[in-house]
Design an enzyme around this catalytic site. Structure first.
Site, short mmCIF file in Angstrom:
data_model
loop_
_atom_site.label_atom_id
_atom_site.label_comp_id
_atom_site.label_asym_id
_atom_site.label_seq_id
_atom_site.Cartn_x
_atom_site.Cartn_y
_atom_site.Cartn_z
N CYS A 1 0.80 -1.22 0.00
CA CYS A 1 0.00 0.00 0.00
C CYS A 1 0.83 1.27 0.00
O CYS A 1 0.31 2.35 -0.24
CB CYS A 1 -0.92 0.00 1.23
SG CYS A 1 -0.05 0.12 2.82
N GLN A 2 2.14 1.17 0.28
CA GLN A 2 2.94 2.39 0.42
C GLN A 2 2.88 3.31 -0.80
O GLN A 2 2.85 4.54 -0.64
CB GLN A 2 4.40 2.02 0.74
CG GLN A 2 4.61 1.45 2.11
CD GLN A 2 4.36 -0.05 2.15
OE1 GLN A 2 3.95 -0.65 1.17
NE2 GLN A 2 4.63 -0.67 3.29
#
Length: 396
Positions: free
Chosen positions: A78-79
């Site tokens: 998700c970064q």
């Protein structure tokens, strides 16, 4: 299609991390038949608590040969899509890993798919519009009925305001009675105080991340329920004075949050930094311990985290899907696959009917109906409203 009584449902897990989502499915009675992650510490924790996992870059692994797979689950990195990360989106190499998930779906044809990610995927642009459109369109092409929703984990018994997009695909023809997201769980005490009474000797309770002296000093000045706004101006470091002098420019940040025992905690993050997460114990002059944040994430006390550093342990906990959230969806999918009648009382909205406003957790779940993209001049048809989502500040 229905399953005979006693049939154990199977799961393939991608980007498994330390096993938060997998644990929820195991608790719901599923068998994990294949799992993968690239992080050495997360894999060590997974083996310690759940079972075998294929360690390494999924791009270098062959798609496993699994017949009659029931569910594929994935919380792809998700970064790239989170404001707590680098927010490079699809320009980040990790931002392309969702396509590996879709390739696995196309090769294995599981009966159901569950994908989880941060709210940022709703506003990231791709070659085919928005990233959410690309993912959902591909699942529809492969043969799935696709629903998605922005959920707050508190709706499903997690003592933490954690906003996540959940995408569920069910193979067409599998759920003749229909499909809906599970109803919220009501009546649970989600206050922070419920996570703090840790018995002596509980694993990871003595694992407390070390912060720099300035952070510890500022934290000591903040009362229970307060933040950096409670610190006298003359005691702030220069960089925070500059922000305090122009709060509008910096979007009214709320750094150094110390949640009250009677509040619900904010998002547990992988970075666990005072400036983007409420890291402080409400009454003691220290950050929350690894066990305390694991409780906020709904890991049981007998789930032991191992890693080469305390920082690595905090990171894997913050990256995990809360097991209680995962279990709720696992039980829902189990009912769908076994032909148990589904509660259809909750409303649905078609994606093409959404107006130009952000999606909120209070909105109904969305069924993806492949909005047309032709212009009115080219097709003679009106163009359906598309989502016009603004970027949001959130943690991964």
């Amino acid at each position: 299609m229905t399953y005979r009584e006693g049939r154990t449902l199977t799961v393939l897990s991608m980007f498994s991390g330390c096993g938060g989502m997998d644990l929820g499915f195991v608790q719901a009675g599923y068998e994990i038949v294949w799992a993968n992650d690239i992080d050495e510490d997360a894999c060590a924790t997974y083996r310690r608590n759940i079972g075998e996992i294929h360690e390494g870059d999924v791009r270098n692994l062959e798609v496993p040969n699994i017949d009659d797979l029931d569910v594929l689950i994935a919380g792809f990195p998700c970064q790239p899509f989170s404001n707590a990360g680098n927010r490079r989106g699809l320009e980040d190499p990790r931002g392309q890993l969702y396509r590996i998930c879709l390739e696995y779906v196309e090769r294995l044809h599981p009966k159901a798919v569950l994908l989880e990610n941060v709210r940022g995927i709703l506003s990231i642009r791709s070659e085919k519009g928005t990233l959410i459109e690309e993912i959902c369109s591909r699942l529809v092409d492969i043969g799935y009925e696709v629903h998605f929703k922005l959920v707050d984990a508190t709706e499903y018994g997690v003592p933490q305001h954690r906003l996540r997009v959940i995408i569920v695909g069910v193979k067409r023809g599998i759920a003749p009675s229909g499909f809906r997201f599970p109803r919220p769980i009501e009546g649970m005490d989600l206050r922070l105080r419920t996570c703090l009474d840790v018995p002596p000797g509980t694993p990871n309770q003595n694992d407390v991340i070390r912060l720099n002296p300035q952070a510890m000093y500022l934290g000591s000045l903040i009362p229970e329920g307060g933040s950096w706004k409670d610190v006298p101006y003359d005691l702030l470091p220069d960089r925070l004075k500059r922000i305090r002098n122009n709060m509008r420019r910096y979007r009214w940040p709320n750094f150094y949050r110390r949640y009250h025992r009677d509040e619900i905690a904010g998002t547990v993050t992988a970075a666990f930094k005072p400036e983007n997460a409420g890291v402080w114990h409400p009454t003691e002059n220290r950050p929350l311990s690894a066990r305390e944040i694991a409780r906020i994430q709904t890991f049981p006390d007998d789930f032991v985290f191992v890693g080469r550093s305390v920082k690595a342990i905090y990171s894997m906990i913050g990256n995990a899907v809360p097991p209680r959230l995962a279990r709720t969806f696992a039980e829902m999918l189990g009912n769908v696959l076994r032909g148990v009648p589904v509660d259809l009382g909750r409303p649905l909205v078609a994606y093409s009917q959404l107006g130009k406003r952000p999606i909120r957790p209070s909105d109904p779940e969305i069924v993806f109906d492949r909005p047309r993209r032709e212009s009115t001049e080219e097709s003679g048809r009106p163009v359906p409203h598309q989502l016009d989502l603004f970027e949001v500040t959130e943690a991964c």
